[in-house]
Scaffold this motif. Structure first.
Motif, PDB file in Angstrom:
ATOM      1  N   GLU A  67       0.827  -1.210   0.000  1.00  9.94           N
ATOM      2  CA  GLU A  67       0.000   0.000   0.000  1.00  9.94           C
ATOM      3  C   GLU A  67       0.862   1.260   0.000  1.00  9.94           C
ATOM      4  OE1 GLU A  67      -2.190  -3.411   1.753  1.00  9.94           O
ATOM      5  OE2 GLU A  67      -0.260  -2.518   2.239  1.00  9.94           O
ATOM      6  N   LEU A  68       2.004   1.203   0.664  1.00  5.05           N
ATOM      7  CA  LEU A  68       2.911   2.350   0.672  1.00  5.05           C
ATOM      8  C   LEU A  68       3.528   2.554  -0.704  1.00  5.05           C
ATOM      9  CD1 LEU A  68       4.497   4.631   2.007  1.00  5.05           C
ATOM     10  CD2 LEU A  68       6.187   2.918   2.714  1.00  5.05           C
ATOM     11  N   ILE A  69       3.993   1.476  -1.301  1.00  8.46           N
ATOM     12  CA  ILE A  69       4.580   1.580  -2.644  1.00  8.46           C
ATOM     13  C   ILE A  69       3.554   2.181  -3.606  1.00  8.46           C
ATOM     14  CG2 ILE A  69       5.561   0.295  -4.591  1.00  8.46           C
ATOM     15  CD1 ILE A  69       6.435  -1.834  -2.460  1.00  8.46           C
ATOM     16  N   ALA A  70       2.333   1.677  -3.538  1.00 12.10           N
ATOM     17  CA  ALA A  70       1.276   2.175  -4.417  1.00 12.10           C
ATOM     18  C   ALA A  70       1.015   3.651  -4.179  1.00 12.10           C
ATOM     19  CB  ALA A  70      -0.002   1.366  -4.209  1.00 12.10           C
ATOM     20  N   ALA A  71       0.999   4.081  -2.923  1.00 15.92           N
ATOM     21  CA  ALA A  71       0.747   5.491  -2.611  1.00 15.92           C
ATOM     22  C   ALA A  71       1.877   6.384  -3.128  1.00 15.92           C
ATOM     23  CB  ALA A  71       0.572   5.677  -1.107  1.00 15.92           C
ATOM     24  N   ILE A  72       3.109   5.923  -3.013  1.00 14.95           N
ATOM     25  CA  ILE A  72       4.245   6.704  -3.532  1.00 14.95           C
ATOM     26  C   ILE A  72       4.141   6.815  -5.051  1.00 14.95           C
ATOM     27  CG2 ILE A  72       6.759   6.748  -3.818  1.00 14.95           C
ATOM     28  CD1 ILE A  72       6.904   5.365  -1.022  1.00 14.95           C
ATOM     29  N   TYR A  77      12.524  11.578  -7.607  1.00 12.56           N
ATOM     30  CA  TYR A  77      12.844  10.990  -6.310  1.00 12.56           C
ATOM     31  C   TYR A  77      11.765   9.970  -5.913  1.00 12.56           C
ATOM     32  CZ  TYR A  77      14.292  10.813  -1.377  1.00 12.56           C
ATOM     33  OH  TYR A  77      14.703  10.404  -0.135  1.00 12.56           O
ATOM     34  N   LEU A  78      10.499  10.348  -6.033  1.00 15.73           N
ATOM     35  CA  LEU A  78       9.407   9.440  -5.685  1.00 15.73           C
ATOM     36  C   LEU A  78       9.414   8.190  -6.565  1.00 15.73           C
ATOM     37  CD1 LEU A  78       6.534  12.037  -5.178  1.00 15.73           C
ATOM     38  CD2 LEU A  78       7.496  10.559  -3.391  1.00 15.73           C
ATOM     39  N   GLN A  79       9.613   8.370  -7.860  1.00 16.16           N
ATOM     40  CA  GLN A  79       9.636   7.225  -8.773  1.00 16.16           C
ATOM     41  C   GLN A  79      10.802   6.287  -8.442  1.00 16.16           C
ATOM     42  OE1 GLN A  79       9.832   9.485 -12.442  1.00 16.16           O
ATOM     43  NE2 GLN A  79       7.653   9.156 -12.869  1.00 16.16           N
ATOM     44  N   THR A  80      11.952   6.866  -8.148  1.00 17.73           N
ATOM     45  CA  THR A  80      13.128   6.063  -7.813  1.00 17.73           C
ATOM     46  C   THR A  80      12.919   5.329  -6.496  1.00 17.73           C
ATOM     47  OG1 THR A  80      14.521   7.667  -8.978  1.00 17.73           O
ATOM     48  CG2 THR A  80      15.631   6.152  -7.463  1.00 17.73           C
ATOM     49  N   TRP A  81      12.388   6.035  -5.510  1.00 15.24           N
ATOM     50  CA  TRP A  81      12.130   5.439  -4.197  1.00 15.24           C
ATOM     51  C   TRP A  81      11.135   4.282  -4.328  1.00 15.24           C
ATOM     52  CZ3 TRP A  81       9.029   8.251   0.175  1.00 15.24           C
ATOM     53  CH2 TRP A  81       9.192   7.575   1.385  1.00 15.24           C
ATOM     54  N   ALA A  82      10.057   4.504  -5.074  1.00 16.80           N
ATOM     55  CA  ALA A  82       9.051   3.452  -5.260  1.00 16.80           C
ATOM     56  C   ALA A  82       9.667   2.234  -5.939  1.00 16.80           C
ATOM     57  CB  ALA A  82       7.875   3.989  -6.068  1.00 16.80           C
ATOM     58  N   LYS A  83      10.508   2.467  -6.929  1.00 22.75           N
ATOM     59  CA  LYS A  83      11.146   1.346  -7.635  1.00 22.75           C
ATOM     60  C   LYS A  83      12.046   0.557  -6.679  1.00 22.75           C
ATOM     61  CE  LYS A  83      13.991   0.249 -11.634  1.00 22.75           C
ATOM     62  NZ  LYS A  83      14.738   0.774 -12.771  1.00 22.75           N
ATOM     63  N   LEU A  84      12.809   1.249  -5.854  1.00 19.07           N
ATOM     64  CA  LEU A  84      13.663   0.575  -4.875  1.00 19.07           C
ATOM     65  C   LEU A  84      12.828  -0.235  -3.885  1.00 19.07           C
ATOM     66  CD1 LEU A  84      16.259   3.389  -4.049  1.00 19.07           C
ATOM     67  CD2 LEU A  84      16.687   1.261  -5.311  1.00 19.07           C
ATOM     68  N   LEU A  85      11.750   0.359  -3.403  1.00 16.98           N
ATOM     69  CA  LEU A  85      10.877  -0.339  -2.453  1.00 16.98           C
ATOM     70  C   LEU A  85      10.212  -1.542  -3.104  1.00 16.98           C
ATOM     71  CD1 LEU A  85       9.162   2.636  -0.575  1.00 16.98           C
ATOM     72  CD2 LEU A  85      10.988   1.131   0.265  1.00 16.98           C
ATOM     73  N   ARG A  86       9.758  -1.354  -4.337  1.00 15.93           N
ATOM     74  CA  ARG A  86       9.101  -2.446  -5.069  1.00 15.93           C
ATOM     75  C   ARG A  86      10.077  -3.612  -5.245  1.00 15.93           C
ATOM     76  NH1 ARG A  86       5.047  -3.459  -9.062  1.00 15.93           N
ATOM     77  NH2 ARG A  86       4.191  -1.367  -8.884  1.00 15.93           N
ATOM     78  N   ASN A  87      11.312  -3.316  -5.622  1.00 17.06           N
ATOM     79  CA  ASN A  87      12.309  -4.370  -5.817  1.00 17.06           C
ATOM     80  C   ASN A  87      12.627  -5.079  -4.500  1.00 17.06           C
ATOM     81  OD1 ASN A  87      12.452  -3.820  -8.556  1.00 17.06           O
ATOM     82  ND2 ASN A  87      14.263  -2.537  -8.367  1.00 17.06           N
ATOM     83  N   ARG A  88      12.778  -4.309  -3.443  1.00 20.62           N
ATOM     84  CA  ARG A  88      13.061  -4.897  -2.132  1.00 20.62           C
ATOM     85  C   ARG A  88      11.880  -5.751  -1.661  1.00 20.62           C
ATOM     86  NH1 ARG A  88      14.088  -1.134   2.797  1.00 20.62           N
ATOM     87  NH2 ARG A  88      12.892  -2.459   4.158  1.00 20.62           N
ATOM     88  N   TRP A  89      10.679  -5.218  -1.840  1.00 21.85           N
ATOM     89  CA  TRP A  89       9.473  -5.945  -1.452  1.00 21.85           C
ATOM     90  C   TRP A  89       9.367  -7.253  -2.237  1.00 21.85           C
ATOM     91  CZ3 TRP A  89       5.118  -6.980  -4.496  1.00 21.85           C
ATOM     92  CH2 TRP A  89       4.041  -7.525  -3.810  1.00 21.85           C
ATOM     93  N   ALA A  90       9.587  -7.192  -3.539  1.00 19.13           N
ATOM     94  CA  ALA A  90       9.492  -8.386  -4.389  1.00 19.13           C
ATOM     95  C   ALA A  90      10.521  -9.430  -3.961  1.00 19.13           C
ATOM     96  CB  ALA A  90       9.684  -8.017  -5.854  1.00 19.13           C
ATOM     97  N   SER A  91      11.711  -8.987  -3.597  1.00 24.63           N
ATOM     98  CA  SER A  91      12.745  -9.946  -3.188  1.00 24.63           C
ATOM     99  C   SER A  91      12.402 -10.618  -1.865  1.00 24.63           C
ATOM    100  CB  SER A  91      14.109  -9.259  -3.106  1.00 24.63           C
ATOM    101  OG  SER A  91      14.168  -8.411  -1.980  1.00 24.63           O
ATOM    102  N   GLU A  92      11.537 -10.005  -1.083  1.00 26.16           N
ATOM    103  CA  GLU A  92      11.139 -10.576   0.204  1.00 26.16           C
ATOM    104  C   GLU A  92       9.971 -11.561   0.070  1.00 26.16           C
ATOM    105  OE1 GLU A  92      10.254  -7.123   2.530  1.00 26.16           O
ATOM    106  OE2 GLU A  92      12.369  -6.601   2.789  1.00 26.16           O
ATOM    107  N   GLN A  93       9.323 -11.598  -1.085  1.00 25.10           N
ATOM    108  CA  GLN A  93       8.158 -12.453  -1.276  1.00 25.10           C
ATOM    109  C   GLN A  93       8.601 -13.878  -1.599  1.00 25.10           C
ATOM    110  OE1 GLN A  93       5.162 -10.927  -0.547  1.00 25.10           O
ATOM    111  NE2 GLN A  93       6.665  -9.329  -0.114  1.00 25.10           N
ATOM    112  N   GLN A  94       7.779 -14.828  -1.233  1.00 28.16           N
ATOM    113  CA  GLN A  94       8.014 -16.204  -1.646  1.00 28.16           C
ATOM    114  C   GLN A  94       7.784 -16.278  -3.149  1.00 28.16           C
ATOM    115  OE1 GLN A  94       9.092 -18.590   0.314  1.00 28.16           O
ATOM    116  NE2 GLN A  94       9.052 -17.286   2.121  1.00 28.16           N
ATOM    117  N   ILE A  95       8.604 -17.021  -3.837  1.00 24.84           N
ATOM    118  CA  ILE A  95       8.529 -17.108  -5.302  1.00 24.84           C
ATOM    119  C   ILE A  95       7.130 -17.501  -5.765  1.00 24.84           C
ATOM    120  CG2 ILE A  95       9.353 -18.387  -7.340  1.00 24.84           C
ATOM    121  CD1 ILE A  95      11.334 -16.305  -6.224  1.00 24.84           C
TER     122      ILE A  95
END
Length: 161
Positions: A7-12, A127-145
Motif C-alpha cells: 500500500e505504501l509503494i502504491a501510494a508513492i 525521487y518518488l519514482q526512484t524510491w518506489a522502484k527501490l521499495l518495489r524491488n526490495r518488497w518483491a525480493s522478500e516475497q516467496q517465489i
C-alpha cells in the motif's frame, strides 16, 4: 523503514503520477509539498486540511517531525502517525522533504543526483519514482517465489485504484 507494505509503494507511485499529471506542488505549503503530497495519498485529507492542521503548531515538516508526539492531540501528529502506520519512519519523511535518502540518491544517475533541488517538482517526481522502484524491488525480493505473481497483482490493483 519498517516492513515494506504494498500500500505504501502504491501510494508513492500514485503521488508521483499525480504530480506528473499536474497536481498542485508548492514546497512552502504543508499540504502541497513533498511530504504533503504523499500525506494526501495516505490519509485522504486535502492539501488545505493538511496545511491547516500543520499550522496549529509552528514549523515546517522537518520541525513537525522533530516535535512528533503521538499523544499530543495535535492533528499533524495524527497525520504523521497515520503515515508511519504505512511503514514509513520519521527519517524516511525527513529524507522525502529534503530529497536526501542516501539509498534513493545512489539509484539516481550522478549528473542528475548532484543537481536535485528539494523544491523543484520534477526532482520530487524523480525521487518518488526512484524510491518506489527501490521499495518495489526490495518488497518483491522478500516475497516467496510462488506468491510473487499474486502479490504483484495485488500491488497493481492498489496503484490503479
Amino acid at each position: 523503514m519498517k516492513k515494506i507494505k504494498p500500500e505504501l509503494i502504491a501510494a508513492i507511485e500514485r503521488t508521483a503520477k499525480k504530480l506528473k499529471d499536474g497536481a498542485t506542488y508548492q514546497w512552502g505549503h504543508m499540504g502541497a509539498c513533498n511530504c504533503g503530497n504523499l500525506a494526501q495519498e495516505l490519509t485522504y485529507l486535502s492539501k488545505a486540511e493538511i496545511h491547516r492542521y500543520a499550522m496549529e503548531r509552528s514549523g515546517d515538516w522537518n520541525d513537525q517531525l522533530l516535535e512528533f508526539c503521538p499523544s499530543s492531540g495535535y492533528p499533524i501528529d495524527l497525520i504523521i502517525e497515520k503515515m508511519l502506520d504505512f511503514g514509513l519512519s520519521l527519517e524516511d519523511l525527513g529524507h522525502l522533504e529534503r530529497l536526501s535518502s542516501p539509498q534513493v540518491l545512489q539509484a539516481i544517475p550522478f549528473e542528475r543526483r548532484n543537481s536535485l533541488s528539494k523544491n523543484r517538482k520534477e526532482d520530487v517526481i524523480l525521487y518518488l519514482q526512484t524510491w518506489a522502484k527501490l521499495l518495489r524491488n526490495r518488497w518483491a525480493s522478500e516475497q516467496q517465489i510462488e506468491d510473487l505473481s499474486l502479490a504483484e497483482k495485488k500491488l497493481a490493483d492498489l496503484i490503479l485504484r
